[in-house]
Motif scaffolding. Structure first.
Motif, PDB file in Angstrom:
ATOM      1  N   UNK A  50       0.829  -1.200   0.000  1.00  0.00           N
ATOM      2  CA  UNK A  50       0.000   0.000   0.000  1.00  0.00           C
ATOM      3  C   UNK A  50       0.873   1.263   0.000  1.00  0.00           C
ATOM      4  N   UNK A  51       1.675   1.467  -1.038  1.00  0.00           N
ATOM      5  CA  UNK A  51       2.676   2.537  -1.039  1.00  0.00           C
ATOM      6  C   UNK A  51       2.112   3.948  -1.103  1.00  0.00           C
ATOM      7  N   UNK A  52       0.857   4.114  -1.519  1.00  0.00           N
ATOM      8  CA  UNK A  52       0.319   5.471  -1.667  1.00  0.00           C
ATOM      9  C   UNK A  52      -0.829   5.770  -0.711  1.00  0.00           C
ATOM     10  N   UNK A  53      -1.018   4.934   0.289  1.00  0.00           N
ATOM     11  CA  UNK A  53      -2.081   5.181   1.265  1.00  0.00           C
ATOM     12  C   UNK A  53      -1.868   6.529   1.954  1.00  0.00           C
ATOM     13  N   UNK A  54      -2.902   7.358   1.945  1.00  0.00           N
ATOM     14  CA  UNK A  54      -2.834   8.655   2.610  1.00  0.00           C
ATOM     15  C   UNK A  54      -2.233   9.773   1.785  1.00  0.00           C
ATOM     16  N   UNK A  55      -1.774   9.481   0.578  1.00  0.00           N
ATOM     17  CA  UNK A  55      -1.177  10.525  -0.253  1.00  0.00           C
ATOM     18  C   UNK A  55      -2.244  11.263  -1.046  1.00  0.00           C
ATOM     19  N   UNK A  56      -1.981  12.533  -1.345  1.00  0.00           N
ATOM     20  CA  UNK A  56      -2.882  13.288  -2.195  1.00  0.00           C
ATOM     21  C   UNK A  56      -2.735  12.799  -3.637  1.00  0.00           C
ATOM     22  N   UNK A  57      -3.702  13.094  -4.502  1.00  0.00           N
ATOM     23  CA  UNK A  57      -3.666  12.573  -5.882  1.00  0.00           C
ATOM     24  C   UNK A  57      -2.380  12.898  -6.637  1.00  0.00           C
ATOM     25  N   UNK A  58      -1.834  14.091  -6.438  1.00  0.00           N
ATOM     26  CA  UNK A  58      -0.609  14.453  -7.160  1.00  0.00           C
ATOM     27  C   UNK A  58       0.574  13.594  -6.701  1.00  0.00           C
ATOM     28  N   UNK A  59       0.718  13.434  -5.379  1.00  0.00           N
ATOM     29  CA  UNK A  59       1.808  12.607  -4.854  1.00  0.00           C
ATOM     30  C   UNK A  59       1.649  11.155  -5.280  1.00  0.00           C
ATOM     31  N   UNK A  60       0.382  10.696  -5.331  1.00  0.00           N
ATOM     32  CA  UNK A  60       0.136   9.314  -5.752  1.00  0.00           C
ATOM     33  C   UNK A  60       0.596   9.089  -7.193  1.00  0.00           C
ATOM     34  N   UNK A  61       0.289  10.038  -8.060  1.00  0.00           N
ATOM     35  CA  UNK A  61       0.696   9.892  -9.458  1.00  0.00           C
ATOM     36  C   UNK A  61       2.210  10.008  -9.623  1.00  0.00           C
ATOM     37  N   UNK A  62       2.858  10.778  -8.764  1.00  0.00           N
ATOM     38  CA  UNK A  62       4.322  10.829  -8.780  1.00  0.00           C
ATOM     39  C   UNK A  62       4.901   9.467  -8.432  1.00  0.00           C
ATOM     40  N   UNK A  63       4.321   8.808  -7.427  1.00  0.00           N
ATOM     41  CA  UNK A  63       4.779   7.465  -7.059  1.00  0.00           C
ATOM     42  C   UNK A  63       4.541   6.488  -8.195  1.00  0.00           C
ATOM     43  N   UNK A  64       3.420   6.628  -8.886  1.00  0.00           N
ATOM     44  CA  UNK A  64       3.157   5.747 -10.021  1.00  0.00           C
ATOM     45  C   UNK A  64       4.243   5.902 -11.083  1.00  0.00           C
ATOM     46  N   UNK A  65       4.638   7.138 -11.351  1.00  0.00           N
ATOM     47  CA  UNK A  65       5.676   7.393 -12.347  1.00  0.00           C
ATOM     48  C   UNK A  65       6.996   6.755 -11.929  1.00  0.00           C
ATOM     49  N   UNK A  66       7.323   6.842 -10.642  1.00  0.00           N
ATOM     50  CA  UNK A  66       8.556   6.238 -10.142  1.00  0.00           C
ATOM     51  C   UNK A  66       8.503   4.718 -10.299  1.00  0.00           C
ATOM     52  N   UNK A  67       7.349   4.126  -9.979  1.00  0.00           N
ATOM     53  CA  UNK A  67       7.198   2.675 -10.097  1.00  0.00           C
ATOM     54  C   UNK A  67       7.356   2.238 -11.553  1.00  0.00           C
ATOM     55  N   UNK A  68       6.759   2.989 -12.473  1.00  0.00           N
ATOM     56  CA  UNK A  68       6.903   2.655 -13.893  1.00  0.00           C
ATOM     57  C   UNK A  68       8.366   2.727 -14.334  1.00  0.00           C
ATOM     58  N   UNK A  69       9.087   3.723 -13.839  1.00  0.00           N
ATOM     59  CA  UNK A  69      10.499   3.846 -14.187  1.00  0.00           C
ATOM     60  C   UNK A  69      11.305   2.662 -13.658  1.00  0.00           C
ATOM     61  N   UNK A  70      10.983   2.207 -12.459  1.00  0.00           N
ATOM     62  CA  UNK A  70      11.668   1.048 -11.898  1.00  0.00           C
ATOM     63  C   UNK A  70      11.462  -0.193 -12.760  1.00  0.00           C
ATOM     64  N   UNK A  71      10.221  -0.400 -13.173  1.00  0.00           N
ATOM     65  CA  UNK A  71       9.916  -1.562 -14.005  1.00  0.00           C
ATOM     66  C   UNK A  71      10.619  -1.459 -15.360  1.00  0.00           C
ATOM     67  N   UNK A  72      10.692  -0.241 -15.897  1.00  0.00           N
ATOM     68  CA  UNK A  72      11.404  -0.042 -17.163  1.00  0.00           C
ATOM     69  C   UNK A  72      12.868  -0.414 -17.032  1.00  0.00           C
TER      70      UNK A  72
END
Length: 313
Positions: A162-184
């Motif tokens: 649950x890496x984005x629990x409690x985060x605002x929508x902008x911070x959540x999408x930033x985490x999503x971008x980081x996760x995508x970069x890791x997978x890349x």
């Protein structure tokens, strides 16, 4: 063929007379995002604890990064990183000091360690706050720092609980971008989340766990196709138009207040064209047309009997 980063067969775990995991089978290809969904008490955390060597299974086989979690626990730990629900940062230390602490714990050479710290601060956009105590960081910054600390050991498999629990929508999408970069970069992500949108956005494959059993596995689209409910919604401007359309579309469902019809459909172009031709044949015009398909929330409810709001409590 992509190798398996995580392979689980017949995983069982009980606490007293309560069966928490009842014969779980999972296969997570390397370099992908795998999301495990389920209501509270379904067994998600227990699954993660077993996969990360924090808990022993009662039965079954579990291999992570090619190593058996019971007999080769040290090798498994060397290959993985774990980020929990709450950021595990030292609030008295600065962002740079938190990362340096992880470098020291991983016994990286001094020069290499300094380079790693600087690279991670830049990668996670934390350079401007690097000298500030972590206690001054926002929730999103703490989550980024926590994940950056996990990366110090160069894990090839990362468990995100649950890496984005409690985060605002902008911070959540930033985490999503980081996760995508890791997978890349070839990293494998094992993700548990209470946000179905998050699984929909990130996961290559999704498994739904309920009462210790996997009730479904597949891609997001494959799971959605298991749930009926795809339809076309037609909205009209007058009751007369609504009545006329209802007569020529006998399988439709009326919404009197919205002056709308819900027409069952597979949402394909052929069926949409046939629907519009039918309306045109009787000189009926809709003010608005929209296609609705089941989302993961519908899937979750259909498979577990719970809504995500209930699951999140």
């Amino acid at each position: 063929m992509t190798s398996s980063a995580i392979a689980v067969s017949g995983l069982r775990k009980t606490f007293g007379d309560k069966t928490v995991l009842d014969g779980i089978d999972l296969d997570v290809p390397s370099g992908t995002v795998f999301s495990l969904l389920g209501p509270n008490g379904a067994g998600k955390t227990t699954t993660v604890n077993v996969l990360t060597t924090l808990m022993k299974a009662d039965a079954g086989t579990v291999r992570v990064a090619g190593h058996d979690v019971e007999n080769e626990a040290r090798a498994v730990r060397a290959a993985i990183g774990v980020t929990g629900q709450f950021a595990a940062v030292d609030e008295l230390l600065t962002g740079r000091e938190n990362l340096q602490l992880m470098v020291d714990l991983n016994r990286r050479p001094s020069g290499d360690g300094q380079r790693v710290v600087t690279d991670l601060l830049e990668r996670f956009d934390l350079m401007e706050s690097a000298q500030k105590p972590a206690s001054t960081y926002s929730g999103g910054m703490r989550r980024k720092l926590d994940l950056a600390m996990t990366l110090v050991g160069d894990p090839r498999i990362i468990f995100l609980d649950e890496p984005t629990t409690g985060l605002d929508p902008r911070s959540r999408r930033t985490m999503w971008s980081i996760i995508r970069d890791l997978v890349a970069d070839g990293v494998t992500i094992f993700l548990t989340t209470q946000y179905l949108e998050e699984a929909d956005q990130l996961a290559d494959r999704i498994a739904v766990l309920d009462q210790g059993r996997l009730v479904a596995q597949g891609t997001s689209d494959e799971l959605k196709r298991q749930v009926p409910g795809t339809h076309v919604r037609l909205r009209f401007t007058t009751v007369a138009e609504l009545d006329a359309a209802a007569r020529v579309l006998p399988d439709s469902t009326r919404d009197e207040e919205a002056l709308a019809l819900r027409v069952p459909s597979d949402a394909g172009t052929t069926s949409l064209r046939a629907l519009l031709d039918r309306l045109d044949e009787y000189s009926i015009s809709a003010e608005e047309l929209s296609v609705h398909t089941p989302d993961l929330d519908d899937v979750f409810l259909a498979l577990t009997g719970h809504t995500t709001e209930v699951a999140a409590k």
